[in-house]
Design an enzyme around this catalytic site. Structure first.
Site, PDB file in Angstrom:
ATOM      1  N   HIS A   1      71.002  76.753  44.759  1.00  0.00           N
ATOM      2  CA  HIS A   1      71.707  75.556  45.245  1.00  0.00           C
ATOM      3  C   HIS A   1      72.302  74.863  44.007  1.00  0.00           C
ATOM      4  CE1 HIS A   1      72.774  72.299  47.780  1.00  0.00           C
ATOM      5  NE2 HIS A   1      71.594  71.726  47.994  1.00  0.00           N
TER       6      HIS A   1
ATOM      7  N   HIS B   1      78.870  81.721  49.098  1.00  0.00           N
ATOM      8  CA  HIS B   1      78.487  80.462  49.729  1.00  0.00           C
ATOM      9  C   HIS B   1      78.112  80.741  51.162  1.00  0.00           C
ATOM     10  CE1 HIS B   1      78.659  76.282  51.041  1.00  0.00           C
ATOM     11  NE2 HIS B   1      78.523  75.986  49.766  1.00  0.00           N
TER      12      HIS B   1
ATOM     13  N   ASP C   1      80.111  75.650  41.546  1.00  0.00           N
ATOM     14  CA  ASP C   1      79.309  75.743  40.328  1.00  0.00           C
ATOM     15  C   ASP C   1      79.864  76.713  39.303  1.00  0.00           C
ATOM     16  OD1 ASP C   1      77.336  73.890  40.949  1.00  0.00           O
ATOM     17  OD2 ASP C   1      76.353  75.306  42.287  1.00  0.00           O
TER      18      ASP C   1
HETATM   19  N1  ACO Z   1      76.298  88.013  43.895  1.00  0.00           N
HETATM   20  C1  ACO Z   1      76.159  89.245  44.451  1.00  0.00           C
HETATM   21  N2  ACO Z   1      75.970  89.468  45.748  1.00  0.00           N
HETATM   22  C2  ACO Z   1      75.927  88.408  46.559  1.00  0.00           C
HETATM   23  C3  ACO Z   1      76.071  87.093  46.068  1.00  0.00           C
HETATM   24  C4  ACO Z   1      76.280  86.914  44.683  1.00  0.00           C
HETATM   25  N3  ACO Z   1      76.439  85.716  44.155  1.00  0.00           N
HETATM   26  N4  ACO Z   1      75.980  86.221  47.088  1.00  0.00           N
HETATM   27  C5  ACO Z   1      75.793  86.953  48.184  1.00  0.00           C
HETATM   28  N5  ACO Z   1      75.752  88.279  47.862  1.00  0.00           N
HETATM   29  C6  ACO Z   1      75.627  89.407  48.781  1.00  0.00           C
HETATM   30  C7  ACO Z   1      74.200  89.566  49.286  1.00  0.00           C
HETATM   31  O1  ACO Z   1      73.453  90.419  48.466  1.00  0.00           O
HETATM   32  C8  ACO Z   1      74.447  90.129  50.668  1.00  0.00           C
HETATM   33  O2  ACO Z   1      74.754  91.490  50.534  1.00  0.00           O
HETATM   34  P1  ACO Z   1      74.222  92.560  51.621  1.00  0.00           P
HETATM   35  O3  ACO Z   1      74.910  92.172  52.904  1.00  0.00           O
HETATM   36  O4  ACO Z   1      74.633  93.889  51.097  1.00  0.00           O
HETATM   37  O5  ACO Z   1      72.740  92.368  51.709  1.00  0.00           O
HETATM   38  C9  ACO Z   1      75.704  89.423  51.130  1.00  0.00           C
HETATM   39  O6  ACO Z   1      76.420  89.104  49.931  1.00  0.00           O
HETATM   40  C10 ACO Z   1      75.441  88.152  51.917  1.00  0.00           C
HETATM   41  O7  ACO Z   1      74.630  87.298  51.115  1.00  0.00           O
HETATM   42  P2  ACO Z   1      73.514  86.338  51.674  1.00  0.00           P
HETATM   43  O8  ACO Z   1      72.424  86.206  50.667  1.00  0.00           O
HETATM   44  O9  ACO Z   1      73.120  86.756  53.070  1.00  0.00           O
HETATM   45  O10 ACO Z   1      74.323  84.993  51.802  1.00  0.00           O
HETATM   46  P3  ACO Z   1      73.695  83.546  51.951  1.00  0.00           P
HETATM   47  O11 ACO Z   1      74.641  82.778  52.770  1.00  0.00           O
HETATM   48  O12 ACO Z   1      72.276  83.600  52.393  1.00  0.00           O
HETATM   49  O13 ACO Z   1      73.671  83.014  50.440  1.00  0.00           O
HETATM   50  C11 ACO Z   1      74.211  81.895  48.467  1.00  0.00           C
HETATM   51  C12 ACO Z   1      74.540  82.072  49.957  1.00  0.00           C
HETATM   52  C13 ACO Z   1      72.724  81.506  48.307  1.00  0.00           C
HETATM   53  C14 ACO Z   1      75.056  80.755  47.901  1.00  0.00           C
HETATM   54  C15 ACO Z   1      74.508  83.235  47.733  1.00  0.00           C
HETATM   55  O14 ACO Z   1      75.887  83.561  47.869  1.00  0.00           O
HETATM   56  C16 ACO Z   1      74.103  83.190  46.262  1.00  0.00           C
HETATM   57  O15 ACO Z   1      72.934  83.458  45.948  1.00  0.00           O
HETATM   58  N6  ACO Z   1      75.056  82.853  45.340  1.00  0.00           N
HETATM   59  C17 ACO Z   1      74.723  82.727  43.938  1.00  0.00           C
HETATM   60  C18 ACO Z   1      74.048  81.385  43.691  1.00  0.00           C
HETATM   61  C19 ACO Z   1      75.046  80.238  43.753  1.00  0.00           C
HETATM   62  O16 ACO Z   1      76.126  80.288  43.154  1.00  0.00           O
HETATM   63  N7  ACO Z   1      74.633  79.171  44.464  1.00  0.00           N
HETATM   64  C20 ACO Z   1      75.452  77.952  44.558  1.00  0.00           C
HETATM   65  C21 ACO Z   1      75.998  77.774  45.943  1.00  0.00           C
HETATM   66  S1  ACO Z   1      76.999  76.319  45.996  1.00  0.00           S
HETATM   67  C22 ACO Z   1      75.890  75.098  46.038  1.00  0.00           C
HETATM   68  O17 ACO Z   1      74.795  75.189  46.507  1.00  0.00           O
HETATM   69  C23 ACO Z   1      76.277  73.835  45.445  1.00  0.00           C
END
Ligand code: ACO
Length: 422
Positions: free
Chosen positions: A261, A300, A356
């Site tokens: 987050h 996201h 971010d």
């Molecule tokens: N890098 C690589 N792969 C990713 C990323 C990433 N940053 N984000 C999602 N994925 C992949 C997952 O592995 C998943 O792949 P799969 O379908 O093969 O299993 C798919 O994309 C879907 O991802 P989920 O984890 O189901 O998406 P979710 O909506 O739960 O997660 C999140 C959203 C937590 C923001 C995620 O994209 C992430 O971890 N990003 C990196 C951390 C980040 O930048 N957080 C800040 C968000 S903005 C904020 O909070 C202010």
């Protein structure tokens, strides 16, 4: 096409038809089919937990609006305090309202001396500023007897004012303590962001640079609210038990602290430092694709498009670098973005830069240590948390948050004495 949805229980053949508004239907209709039916929705992917009139977000189209106003217009033309007023009251302030609100906030920027002398001095010298900040927000509530009068509108307004006004003071205090510098008192003749920068950096005759002041203002505006994210949900869940707003804000800040987050901005810079150079970008992308970690600052839950805040942050970064000099990690970030946006792994999963991805580069260029990045997020997000808290308390449909579960544990069994366990 009728704006209804019909749900049939195939076990009994019983159906209910419920109205569908904005794509939302009341799941309470399921209770008419069978009071023991539950919807299983881990992480609330398909659950609207409240009705809200504060922030509109269309993740597919990359649209973000506060109370109907596009984020792009607010970032260009507005101030953080104007936006905080808008989020809390639903309308932009008149000039008299803005003057009064700004004046009120300025008169609440100081914190009790014991917060600094007794409370903060108890931390270890290298305590993480965000850990200090989360605790300091909760502790602040103990200084105000009226904090628990949450149904008295005047007391509620007072706490809102105190929290918004004192967050920069707490944040700067946590930083100055962690680097061993004496505390700077608020300078109430300065604007909200300039006062914060002054409390952070003033040693000798420090002057706030107007470009950096505006950049801070824009970042505060962009981070002020983002509908039902993890931190705001924590605020609403804790607020639903009628806890005081300091405790609820501390819970929201704790949720924000996590690297998935608000902690992502810190994680992005650490990731860029680890990658080190543009040449290493393809290998890093390959390691992410093979499941070794995530590309921080990408992806996201709601945006399946470029995060509109990221576009503004990227532009702001160039303004800041004109003053501070370019952050050497910018080239690595740009390369990473370029490679990811052309790679099928990221394209097919609709992973784009989020707010971010570039904000940390600005903070770093401005001299903030990475440990402060999430604190910088929490300062403006307080306006959003509080707007949601007030909305929650005024919402007659809300009750204490208490989800149900799908129990998958052991059936009833008899206690086995210690000596008889295998
Ligand atoms: N890098 C690589 N792969 C990713 C990323 C990433 N940053 N984000 C999602 N994925 C992949 C997952 O592995 C998943 O792949 P799969 O379908 O093969 O299993 C798919 O994309 C879907 O991802 P989920 O984890 O189901 O998406 P979710 O909506 O739960 O997660 C999140 C959203 C937590 C923001 C995620 O994209 C992430 O971890 N990003 C990196 C951390 C980040 O930048 N957080 C800040 C968000 S903005 C904020 O909070 C202010």
């Amino acid at each position: 096409m009728p704006d209804t949805i019909t749900i049939t229980d195939d076990r009994t053949g019983k159906s209910v038809t419920v109205p569908l508004t904005n794509g939302v239907f009341a799941s309470s209709a399921l209770r008419d089919l069978d009071p023991d039916l539950r919807m299983y929705d881990p992480a609330f992917l398909s659950t609207a937990a409240c009705s809200s009139a504060i922030t509109y977000l269309d993740g597919d189209a990359g649209i973000l609006r506060y109370r109907g106003y596009p984020i792009e217009q607010l970032a260009e033309k507005s101030s953080y305090l104007e936006v905080a007023f808008l989020l809390l009251n639903g309308e932009l302030p008149t000039s008299t309202q803005l003057d009064n609100w700004t004046d009120d906030v300025r008169h609440h920027t100081f914190i009790h001396e014991n917060m600094r002398k007794r409370f903060v001095d108890g931390f270890h010298h290298d305590a993480h500023p965000m850990g200090m900040f989360v605790s300091a927000v909760a502790a602040l509530g103990t200084f105000y007897d009226d904090a628990k009068d949450i149904f008295d509108p005047s007391s509620r307004d007072k706490q809102v004012l105190r929290l918004i006004a004192k967050m920069p003071t707490l944040a700067a205090m946590c930083h100055r303590f962690s680097v061993g510098l004496p505390f700077n008192y608020p300078s109430n003749q300065l604007s909200f962001p300039a006062n914060f920068l002054n409390m952070m950096w003033k040693v000798g005759d420090y002057q706030v640079h107007p470009v950096l002041e505006r950049a801070m203002e824009v970042l505060f505006i962009l981070h002020a609210d983002h509908e039902q994210n993890c931190g705001t949900t924590a605020m609403r869940v804790v607020g639903s038990s009628h806890a005081d707003p300091y405790s609820a804000c501390a819970a929201a800040a704790a949720a924000l602290y996590g690297p998935l987050h608000g902690g992502a901005n810190e994680a992005v810079v650490r990731m860029l430092e680890e990658i080190g150079s543009m040449d290493e970008v393809p290998a890093f992308i390959d390691s992410v694709k093979s499941g070794k970690g995530r590309l921080m600052g990408f992806g996201h839950r709601v945006y399946k498009h470029y995060d509109p805040r990221a576009t503004i942050v990227k532009k702001t970064a160039y303004d800041v670098f004109e003053v501070t000099g370019k952050n050497p990690l910018l080239d690595v970030a740009l390369k990473l973005e370029e490679v990811a946006l052309h790679d099928d792994y990221f394209v097919s999963r609709k992973l784009y830069p989020n707010v971010d991805f570039y904000s940390g580069l600005i903070y770093q260029a401005m001299g903030f240590p990475v440990e402060m990045f999430t604190v910088l997020f929490a300062i403006p997000r307080t306006a959003g948390w509080l707007a949601h808290w007030v909305e929650l308390l005024n919402d007659k449909e809300q009750k204490i948050s208490r989800p149900r579960q799908n129990y998958i544990g052991a059936d009833a069994r008899d206690y086995v004495s210690l000596g008889l366990r295998g």
